[in-house]
Write a protein that holds these residues in place. Structure first.
Motif, mmCIF file in Angstrom:
data_model
loop_
_atom_site.group_PDB
_atom_site.id
_atom_site.type_symbol
_atom_site.label_atom_id
_atom_site.label_comp_id
_atom_site.label_asym_id
_atom_site.label_seq_id
_atom_site.Cartn_x
_atom_site.Cartn_y
_atom_site.Cartn_z
ATOM 1 N N VAL A 131 36.931 18.107 -3.755
ATOM 2 C CA VAL A 131 35.621 18.602 -4.206
ATOM 3 C C VAL A 131 34.535 17.587 -3.874
ATOM 4 C CG1 VAL A 131 34.224 19.204 -6.225
ATOM 5 C CG2 VAL A 131 36.593 20.007 -6.053
ATOM 6 N N ASP A 132 34.755 16.341 -4.263
ATOM 7 C CA ASP A 132 33.737 15.308 -4.063
ATOM 8 C C ASP A 132 33.488 15.027 -2.584
ATOM 9 O OD1 ASP A 132 33.691 15.237 -6.797
ATOM 10 O OD2 ASP A 132 34.659 13.284 -7.012
ATOM 11 N N ILE A 156 31.369 17.900 -1.151
ATOM 12 C CA ILE A 156 29.966 17.777 -1.566
ATOM 13 C C ILE A 156 29.253 16.715 -0.736
ATOM 14 C CG2 ILE A 156 28.444 17.076 -3.463
ATOM 15 C CD1 ILE A 156 29.640 19.889 -3.784
ATOM 16 N N SER A 157 29.956 15.633 -0.419
ATOM 17 C CA SER A 157 29.329 14.564 0.366
ATOM 18 C C SER A 157 28.936 15.032 1.762
ATOM 19 C CB SER A 157 30.281 13.361 0.460
ATOM 20 O OG SER A 157 31.410 13.668 1.269
ATOM 21 N N CYS A 191 27.822 18.172 2.356
ATOM 22 C CA CYS A 191 26.773 19.201 2.254
ATOM 23 C C CYS A 191 25.398 18.584 2.484
ATOM 24 C CB CYS A 191 26.817 19.855 0.877
ATOM 25 S SG CYS A 191 28.323 20.796 0.560
ATOM 26 N N PHE A 200 32.567 21.515 -8.914
ATOM 27 C CA PHE A 200 32.005 21.870 -7.617
ATOM 28 C C PHE A 200 30.620 22.496 -7.771
ATOM 29 C CE2 PHE A 200 31.142 25.261 -4.561
ATOM 30 C CZ PHE A 200 31.076 24.522 -3.381
ATOM 31 N N SER A 233 28.032 19.796 -8.921
ATOM 32 C CA SER A 233 27.817 18.806 -7.856
ATOM 33 C C SER A 233 27.041 19.429 -6.693
ATOM 34 C CB SER A 233 29.157 18.268 -7.353
ATOM 35 O OG SER A 233 29.840 17.585 -8.372
ATOM 36 N N PHE A 234 27.357 20.668 -6.373
ATOM 37 C CA PHE A 234 26.656 21.363 -5.290
ATOM 38 C C PHE A 234 25.184 21.549 -5.640
ATOM 39 C CE2 PHE A 234 25.468 25.252 -2.899
ATOM 40 C CZ PHE A 234 25.718 24.783 -1.611
ATOM 41 N N TRP A 235 24.908 21.908 -6.901
ATOM 42 C CA TRP A 235 23.510 22.061 -7.350
ATOM 43 C C TRP A 235 22.774 20.727 -7.224
ATOM 44 C CZ3 TRP A 235 20.503 19.622 -10.946
ATOM 45 C CH2 TRP A 235 19.260 20.203 -11.209
ATOM 46 N N LYS A 239 23.426 18.153 -5.289
ATOM 47 C CA LYS A 239 23.235 17.773 -3.887
ATOM 48 C C LYS A 239 22.124 18.591 -3.230
ATOM 49 C CE LYS A 239 24.317 15.493 -0.134
ATOM 50 N NZ LYS A 239 25.695 15.396 0.348
ATOM 51 N N ARG A 240 22.079 19.871 -3.545
ATOM 52 C CA ARG A 240 21.098 20.766 -2.908
ATOM 53 C C ARG A 240 19.663 20.500 -3.356
ATOM 54 N NH1 ARG A 240 21.647 23.610 1.452
ATOM 55 N NH2 ARG A 240 20.955 25.639 0.658
ATOM 56 N N ALA A 289 27.143 12.281 -5.989
ATOM 57 C CA ALA A 289 26.976 13.663 -5.532
ATOM 58 C C ALA A 289 25.541 13.952 -5.108
ATOM 59 C CB ALA A 289 27.395 14.631 -6.631
#
Length: 392
Positions: free
Chosen positions: A26-27, A30-31, A33, A111, A114-116, A118-119, A143
């Motif tokens: 997962v991590d 994300i890295s 993205c 996920f 972390s995705f939020w 990063k985005r 993240a």
């Protein structure tokens, strides 16, 4: 002979928690993205309980000037436990709260959060928490993918040394805020001082809260009794609170007992002691905002060491807090120059203070820690009586 760096790295990775390995895919994903927009703004990660958040709140007002940003360009990433009060307490800032336990245990939830993060495309990410978990706070900082990742040097023990040895080298700046033990408020301002390259003196905790009537019947002035906490060991014995409550009633006040679902088991005992004219049962009956409304209108609060206790002090309400030695001087008592006149801290000193609540002396996890159980009831009452305003 010194080991090669690659062997040191392998040994380090071998000491990581199983959950860390579980979250690696997962991590790592994300890295890779990309943020959805040009990097800008500041992320402040606060995976705190309510009390920690209260102690941090006033230091937050220094961040816009230090980073040359407007409040609306700063995002507080906090915990769902204080989500219901975040809008009022952090007016002008962006606030996002998460379930930190799910983030630490649930791969899908991890996920999504972390995705939020990063985005959002934060340019700077900051965390100055001293006692923190790598699988929550530090993972969120990484993240973010921020150009500048700035953290405080944390409390490092044998249990977390391997984890922090992995995370700390990945930050652009790691700031030492002082040796343990040191009060959290002082740490916050030490962090700010090093960020700004000039001494910033700590402020006493002060928080503004809305003006709304509490959810209790009209009647005499009242004192709030907050007899629970998030750890049974930190609870002063219930019978002591009941005796103090009787004395408060004799002074002409009503007593309001508050608590969470954890304290429901004590409702029948408490209801059997007091008459309706002298007592209001709000145990597991208030939201967090309603609890703050109630405390704000109280003549005083008697409490274990809890988030509501710190909030009461920040609201300017006379507050007597009973505490133990696990984190002595880290959260309570406040340093002399930072202690408001409305705050009293009562304890029973033992030579085992600074145990970080790893107590060998209590019989079970449901028993109070001896340093709390032994806090003298007469000392509490004498202090409270001199502290209480006259009843109307």
């Amino acid at each position: 002979m010194e080991l090669p760096s690659y062997l040191k790295q392998l040994i380090l990775l071998g000491r990581m928690k199983k959950r860390w390995w579980l979250f690696r895919p997962v991590d790592l994903f994300i890295s890779l993205c990309s943020p959805k927009k040009k990097k800008q703004g500041l992320l402040i990660v606060r995976m705190d309980g309510l009390g920690d958040m209260v102690l941090f709140r006033r230091a937050l007002e220094r961040y816009p000037k230090i980073f040359n940003l407007k409040k609306k360009e700063i995002t507080i990433l906090g915990c769902d436990s204080w989500k219901s009060v975040a809008t009022d307490i952090f007016k002008g800032y962006n606030v996002k709260t998460i379930d930190e336990k799910s983030f630490e245990k649930n791969p899908f939830y991890r996920f999504m959060i972390s995705f939020w993060v990063k985005r959002q495309g934060f340019k700077i990410a900051v965390c100055d928490t001293f006692f923190r978990k790598t699988l929550t706070a530090d993972s969120l900082i990484l993240a973010s993918g921020a150009d500048q990742k700035i953290v405080s040097r944390p409390y490092i023990s044998k249990k977390n040394k391997a984890e922090f040895s992995y995370y700390l080298p990945k930050y652009e700046k790691v700031i030492s805020t002082g040796k343990h033990p040191l009060h959290e408020i002082v740490r916050h301002y030490n962090f700010l001082s090093k960020l700004s390259s000039k001494k910033i003196h700590p402020d006493q905790p002060v928080i503004s809260w809305r003006e709304k009537k509490p959810p209790i019947p009209k009647g005499r002035s009242f004192v709030v009794i907050n007899f629970g906490s998030n750890e049974p060991g930190r609870n002063w014995p219930l019978e002591n609170f009941l005796d103090i409550a009787k004395k408060i009633i004799d002074l002409g006040y009503r007593v309001i007992f508050v608590g969470s679902k954890n304290e429901r088991k004590d409702k029948s005992v408490i209801n059997g002691v007091f008459g309706k004219a002298d007592f209001v049962d709000l145990i597991d009956k208030t939201s967090l905002p309603q609890l703050f409304d109630t405390i704000k209108h109280a003549k005083a609060l008697v409490t274990n060491e809890t988030g509501p206790g710190h909030m009461s002090i920040a609201l300017g309400i006379p507050t007597l807090m009973i505490y133990g030695g696990g984190h002595d001087t880290t959260f309570v008592p406040y340093p002399r120059k930072l202690k408001p006149r409305n705050a009293l801290f009562i304890n029973h000193y033992m030579s085992c203070y600074q145990c970080l609540w790893s107590c060998p002396y209590r019989q079970s996890k449901l028993d109070p820690f001896p340093c709390i159980e032994k806090v003298d009831q007469q000392k509490v009452w004498k202090s409270l009586k001199n502290f209480l305003p006259k009843a109307n």
